[in-house]
Design a protein around this motif. Structure first.
Motif, PDB file in Angstrom:
ATOM      1  N   VAL A  14       0.825  -1.212   0.000  1.00 28.20           N
ATOM      2  CA  VAL A  14       0.000   0.000   0.000  1.00 28.20           C
ATOM      3  C   VAL A  14       0.856   1.257   0.000  1.00 28.20           C
ATOM      4  CG1 VAL A  14      -1.724   1.289   1.308  1.00 28.20           C
ATOM      5  CG2 VAL A  14      -1.925  -1.181   1.102  1.00 28.20           C
ATOM      6  N   ALA A  15       1.929   1.284   0.803  1.00 31.82           N
ATOM      7  CA  ALA A  15       2.764   2.491   0.875  1.00 31.82           C
ATOM      8  C   ALA A  15       3.425   2.761  -0.472  1.00 31.82           C
ATOM      9  CB  ALA A  15       3.818   2.345   1.971  1.00 31.82           C
ATOM     10  N   GLY A  16       3.918   1.707  -1.115  1.00 31.72           N
ATOM     11  CA  GLY A  16       4.582   1.895  -2.409  1.00 31.72           C
ATOM     12  C   GLY A  16       3.609   2.377  -3.473  1.00 31.72           C
ATOM     13  N   ARG A  33       9.440  -1.367  -7.961  1.00 28.86           N
ATOM     14  CA  ARG A  33      10.063  -2.686  -8.079  1.00 28.86           C
ATOM     15  C   ARG A  33       9.571  -3.559  -6.930  1.00 28.86           C
ATOM     16  NH1 ARG A  33      10.216  -1.392 -12.428  1.00 28.86           N
ATOM     17  NH2 ARG A  33      11.957  -1.316 -13.863  1.00 28.86           N
ATOM     18  N   GLU A  34       8.987  -4.694  -7.281  1.00 26.15           N
ATOM     19  CA  GLU A  34       8.344  -5.554  -6.283  1.00 26.15           C
ATOM     20  C   GLU A  34       8.958  -6.962  -6.356  1.00 26.15           C
ATOM     21  OE1 GLU A  34       6.060  -5.591  -3.712  1.00 26.15           O
ATOM     22  OE2 GLU A  34       6.476  -7.754  -3.735  1.00 26.15           O
ATOM     23  N   ALA A  35       9.375  -7.455  -5.193  1.00 26.15           N
ATOM     24  CA  ALA A  35      10.065  -8.753  -5.155  1.00 26.15           C
ATOM     25  C   ALA A  35       9.134  -9.915  -5.491  1.00 26.15           C
ATOM     26  CB  ALA A  35      10.671  -8.965  -3.766  1.00 26.15           C
ATOM     27  N   SER A  36       7.895  -9.835  -5.052  1.00 24.66           N
ATOM     28  CA  SER A  36       6.997 -10.982  -5.234  1.00 24.66           C
ATOM     29  C   SER A  36       6.296 -10.899  -6.590  1.00 24.66           C
ATOM     30  CB  SER A  36       5.952 -11.013  -4.114  1.00 24.66           C
ATOM     31  OG  SER A  36       4.986 -10.003  -4.337  1.00 24.66           O
ATOM     32  N   GLY A  41       1.280  -6.424  -1.138  1.00 21.71           N
ATOM     33  CA  GLY A  41       2.071  -6.693   0.060  1.00 21.71           C
ATOM     34  C   GLY A  41       1.273  -7.430   1.112  1.00 21.71           C
ATOM     35  N   ARG A  42       1.203  -6.817   2.286  1.00 21.71           N
ATOM     36  CA  ARG A  42       0.531  -7.486   3.407  1.00 21.71           C
ATOM     37  C   ARG A  42      -0.998  -7.380   3.328  1.00 21.71           C
ATOM     38  NH1 ARG A  42       4.193  -4.794   7.875  1.00 21.71           N
ATOM     39  NH2 ARG A  42       5.181  -3.743   6.106  1.00 21.71           N
ATOM     40  N   ALA A  43      -1.510  -6.878   2.248  1.00 24.44           N
ATOM     41  CA  ALA A  43      -2.938  -6.989   1.931  1.00 24.44           C
ATOM     42  C   ALA A  43      -3.029  -8.007   0.796  1.00 24.44           C
ATOM     43  CB  ALA A  43      -3.492  -5.643   1.508  1.00 24.44           C
ATOM     44  N   ALA A  60      -4.358  -7.887   5.942  1.00 24.96           N
ATOM     45  CA  ALA A  60      -5.372  -6.913   6.348  1.00 24.96           C
ATOM     46  C   ALA A  60      -6.767  -7.369   5.943  1.00 24.96           C
ATOM     47  CB  ALA A  60      -5.060  -5.560   5.709  1.00 24.96           C
ATOM     48  N   ALA A  61      -7.715  -7.197   6.866  1.00 24.15           N
ATOM     49  CA  ALA A  61      -9.096  -7.581   6.592  1.00 24.15           C
ATOM     50  C   ALA A  61     -10.075  -6.433   6.836  1.00 24.15           C
ATOM     51  CB  ALA A  61      -9.484  -8.773   7.464  1.00 24.15           C
ATOM     52  N   TRP A  62      -9.664  -5.466   7.663  1.00 17.92           N
ATOM     53  CA  TRP A  62     -10.579  -4.369   7.999  1.00 17.92           C
ATOM     54  C   TRP A  62      -9.959  -3.030   7.644  1.00 17.92           C
ATOM     55  CZ3 TRP A  62     -10.057  -8.496  11.465  1.00 17.92           C
ATOM     56  CH2 TRP A  62     -11.223  -9.231  11.694  1.00 17.92           C
ATOM     57  N   LEU A  63     -10.795  -2.107   7.208  1.00 19.87           N
ATOM     58  CA  LEU A  63     -10.404  -0.699   7.127  1.00 19.87           C
ATOM     59  C   LEU A  63     -10.810  -0.085   8.457  1.00 19.87           C
ATOM     60  CD1 LEU A  63     -11.604   0.140   3.496  1.00 19.87           C
ATOM     61  CD2 LEU A  63      -9.263  -0.366   4.264  1.00 19.87           C
ATOM     62  N   LYS A 204      13.288  -8.263  -7.399  1.00 19.27           N
ATOM     63  CA  LYS A 204      13.784  -8.036  -6.033  1.00 19.27           C
ATOM     64  C   LYS A 204      14.936  -7.038  -6.046  1.00 19.27           C
ATOM     65  CE  LYS A 204      14.687 -10.707  -1.925  1.00 19.27           C
ATOM     66  NZ  LYS A 204      13.948 -11.831  -1.388  1.00 19.27           N
ATOM     67  N   VAL A 205      14.877  -6.092  -5.144  1.00 18.52           N
ATOM     68  CA  VAL A 205      15.983  -5.136  -4.993  1.00 18.52           C
ATOM     69  C   VAL A 205      16.941  -5.703  -3.963  1.00 18.52           C
ATOM     70  CG1 VAL A 205      16.603  -2.846  -4.138  1.00 18.52           C
ATOM     71  CG2 VAL A 205      14.605  -3.138  -5.641  1.00 18.52           C
ATOM     72  N   HIS A 206      18.225  -5.751  -4.305  1.00 17.05           N
ATOM     73  CA  HIS A 206      19.170  -6.250  -3.300  1.00 17.05           C
ATOM     74  C   HIS A 206      20.240  -5.246  -2.922  1.00 17.05           C
ATOM     75  CE1 HIS A 206      21.739  -7.301  -6.735  1.00 17.05           C
ATOM     76  NE2 HIS A 206      20.666  -7.801  -7.280  1.00 17.05           N
ATOM     77  N   GLY A 397       6.261   3.546   5.153  1.00 13.17           N
ATOM     78  CA  GLY A 397       5.396   2.367   5.284  1.00 13.17           C
ATOM     79  C   GLY A 397       4.668   2.394   6.608  1.00 13.17           C
ATOM     80  N   GLU A 398       3.953   1.308   6.878  1.00  9.19           N
ATOM     81  CA  GLU A 398       3.119   1.274   8.083  1.00  9.19           C
ATOM     82  C   GLU A 398       3.914   1.593   9.349  1.00  9.19           C
ATOM     83  OE1 GLU A 398       3.395  -1.107  10.596  1.00  9.19           O
ATOM     84  OE2 GLU A 398       4.714  -2.587   9.682  1.00  9.19           O
ATOM     85  N   ALA A 399       5.186   1.163   9.403  1.00  5.88           N
ATOM     86  CA  ALA A 399       5.972   1.321  10.635  1.00  5.88           C
ATOM     87  C   ALA A 399       6.296   2.781  10.913  1.00  5.88           C
ATOM     88  CB  ALA A 399       7.268   0.521  10.535  1.00  5.88           C
ATOM     89  N   ALA A 406      -0.525   3.581  12.655  1.00  5.71           N
ATOM     90  CA  ALA A 406       0.623   2.691  12.451  1.00  5.71           C
ATOM     91  C   ALA A 406       0.137   1.241  12.460  1.00  5.71           C
ATOM     92  CB  ALA A 406       1.653   2.902  13.547  1.00  5.71           C
ATOM     93  N   GLY A 407       0.752   0.431  11.613  1.00  7.24           N
ATOM     94  CA  GLY A 407       0.392  -0.986  11.572  1.00  7.24           C
ATOM     95  C   GLY A 407      -0.813  -1.286  10.712  1.00  7.24           C
ATOM     96  N   THR A 408      -1.334  -0.284   9.999  1.00  6.73           N
ATOM     97  CA  THR A 408      -2.550  -0.514   9.208  1.00  6.73           C
ATOM     98  C   THR A 408      -2.352  -0.104   7.749  1.00  6.73           C
ATOM     99  OG1 THR A 408      -3.539   1.690   9.481  1.00  6.73           O
ATOM    100  CG2 THR A 408      -3.901   0.105  11.267  1.00  6.73           C
ATOM    101  N   VAL A 409      -3.293  -0.521   6.906  1.00  4.54           N
ATOM    102  CA  VAL A 409      -3.212  -0.121   5.495  1.00  4.54           C
ATOM    103  C   VAL A 409      -3.442   1.389   5.354  1.00  4.54           C
ATOM    104  CG1 VAL A 409      -3.777  -2.366   4.463  1.00  4.54           C
ATOM    105  CG2 VAL A 409      -5.632  -0.830   5.127  1.00  4.54           C
ATOM    106  N   GLY A 410      -4.322   1.935   6.189  1.00  2.84           N
ATOM    107  CA  GLY A 410      -4.540   3.391   6.135  1.00  2.84           C
ATOM    108  C   GLY A 410      -3.271   4.139   6.488  1.00  2.84           C
TER     109      GLY A 410
END
Ligand SMILES: Cc1cc2nc3c(=O)[nH]c(=O)nc-3n(C[C@H](O)[C@H](O)[C@H](O)COP(=O)(O)OP(=O)(O)OC[C@H]3O[C@@H](n4cnc5c(N)ncnc54)[C@H](O)[C@@H]3O)c2cc1C
Length: 440
Positions: A14-16, A33-36, A41-43, A60-63, A204-206, A397-399, A406-410
């Motif tokens: 989401v942040a990217g 650039r996305e590794a996967s 991501g985590r959604a 993530a399941a809830w907004l 993947k960025v290394h 990013g979320e952190a 913090a810790g959420t998609v929002g």
């Protein structure tokens, strides 16, 4: 393809996606650039054969805090159906093997304001940052204090209460209502937020060489020169050293990463093998009163949206320990818990043969679920996100979110936009060179 490029964004979570969209609005060219092999991501929403073909949000399941969540208006404008899950929610609480009475449930409901008031008193007293566990210690006679602590710590913030910053907890308490996106948040994000962006998957960025003159980003497909770089990977990935920074990131960043470790939540979904619904209504949250701090536990959600499965949420140390033991141990843990609440009915109903076990802690692209702040590190979120090298390198990013999400998609969305604005402003003030042909 040789091309002019302003900013490389590492990660299509989401942040990217927020950062790339914001850069585009600023007239800057961004490559993500996305590794996967997917965006979000985590959604992440998958159609799960083990759940009879139902969609299932692995992350993530809830907004949360729907009233001010920046993704709510985006979903609404796109015509997505938002489900007010608070209106659907039913609740049952066990004390040992029996259901709590109405009077006990009232007392439980009132335990939340008691807990929050006790936390506020500790914070008002000033002094060094404490831990979430300090709150319940001031409420030794409250029969529900450890249950509230369990929800606020291992469940919601995926951290052990004694290692979770009191300030960070208060700053990121998610008050407000919650929405689900019909079809899944991961599907919404993958389908809506990446449109029109220049995203390369399996890339993947290394390595990142950075200076106030620009950046060179090393990927499996070659090096990319650009004017700036936005890094959105989790604190777990950053701390693992999977991306080599040249020069190394300053010691202050290492300190922030140490103070913002990844917590872990494992979701285990088990499909019912028959029509028994254990006398529970649809969308029913079930917990059990915590009698001893740290006792391994899980909270359950039965029959979400009327479906025939239960989803268990295991957090913090219990989750990390079970992850080490493997998926079968996670399933057994949940089945044992179900049997301890519902006896043989649950043992028969959930044979464990049709199960989904999420893998966030094992996946090298995440190494956990989301970051929490250790006591004393609540301000590490803003320090980590500070622009470096004259705005040529920004971690986000979320952190890094400071808006209480913090810790959420929002929070990830807000922070991706913040990072992009910082980079756009830095490039406006000091344009520097614009690389002409940027893939080597
Ligand atoms: C189990 C679980 C439940 C959750 N529940 C909720 C919820 O209900 N509501 C809510 O709001 N939030 C929830 N969250 C948190 C939310 O999902 C995250 O806060 C948010 O998605 C993080 O977004 P991000 O962009 O900061 O990071 P990420 O989503 O991690 O994005 C970073 C991207 O970088 C990629 N990447 C990693 N390494 C590299 C590399 N070397 N090169 C290139 N790309 C790389 C990753 O693959 C990833 O796509 C939950 C998370 C989990 C795991």
């Amino acid at each position: 393809m040789p091309s002019e490029i302003d900013v490389v964004v590492i990660g299509a979570g989401v942040a990217g996606l927020a950062a790339a969209a914001r850069l585009r609005q600023s007239g800057l060219r961004a490559w993500v650039r996305e590794a996967s092999g997917r965006i979000g991501g985590r959604a992440r929403t998958d159609i799960e054969p083990a759940l009879g073909g139902a969609w299932f949000d692995h992350g993530a399941a809830w907004l949360h805090v729907a009233e001010s969540n920046p993704l709510v208006p985006i979903a609404e404008a796109a015509g997505d159906v938002l489900i007010n899950s608070d209106e659907l929610r039913n609740e049952r609480t066990f004390i040992g093997v029996r259901l709590a009475t109405e009077a006990e449930l009232d007392d439980y409901a009132n335990a939340w304001p008691r807990f929050i008031a006790a936390g506020d008193s500790l914070l008002a007293a000033g002094g060094l940052d404490g831990s979430l566990a300090d709150v319940a210690k001031t409420l030794p006679d409250d029969p529900w204090a450890l249950s509230v602590e369990m929800w606020e710590g291992p469940v919601i913030c995926v951290s052990q209460p004694d290692r979770y910053s009191l300030h960070d907890w208060k700053r990121n308490m998610l008050s407000g209502s919650n929405r689900m996106v019909d079809g899944g948040i991961g599907a919404f994000i993958a389908g809506r937020l990446g449109v029109g962006l220049d995203i390369r998957l399996n890339s993947k960025v290394h390595g990142v060489c950075w200076s106030d003159a620009g950046v060179t980003v090393q990927t499996g497909q070659g090096a990319i020169e650009a004017r700036a770089c936005i890094v959105t990977v989790s604190t777990g990935v950053l701390a693992s050293g999977a991306i080599a920074f040249d020069p190394p990131l300053p010691a202050s960043v290492g300190d922030c990463l140490a103070g913002l470790p990844m917590g872990l939540a494992i979701k285990v979904a088990l499909r019912a093998s028959g029509p028994d619904r254990l006398d529970l209504p649809d969308y029913c949250s079930v917990d059990r009163r915590v009698e001893t701090r740290g006792e391994p536990t899980t909270v359950l959600q039965f029959w979400p949206l009327g479906r025939d499965y239960v989803s268990a949420w295991i957090g913090a140390d219990t989750a990390w320990a079970l992850q080490e033991e493997g998926d079968a141990a996670c399933v057994d843990f949940v089945r044992d818990h179900l049997s301890s609440l519902f006896g043989g009915r649950a043992t028969d109903l959930f044979p464990g043969t049709e199960a989904v076990v999420t893998q966030w802690g094992r996946d090298a692209n995440f190494l956990g679920s989301y970051a929490y702040a250790l006591p004393g590190y609540a301000d590490a979120r803003s320090t980590l996100g500070q622009p470096r090298a004259d705005g040529r390198l920004v971690i986000c990013g979320e952190a890094c979110n400071e808006d209480g999400l913090a810790g959420t998609v929002g929070g990830a969305w807000h922070d991706g936009r913040r990072a992009a604005s910082a980079v756009a402003e830095a490039l406006r003030q000091s344009p520097g060179r614009r690389p002409a042909s940027r893939v080597r």
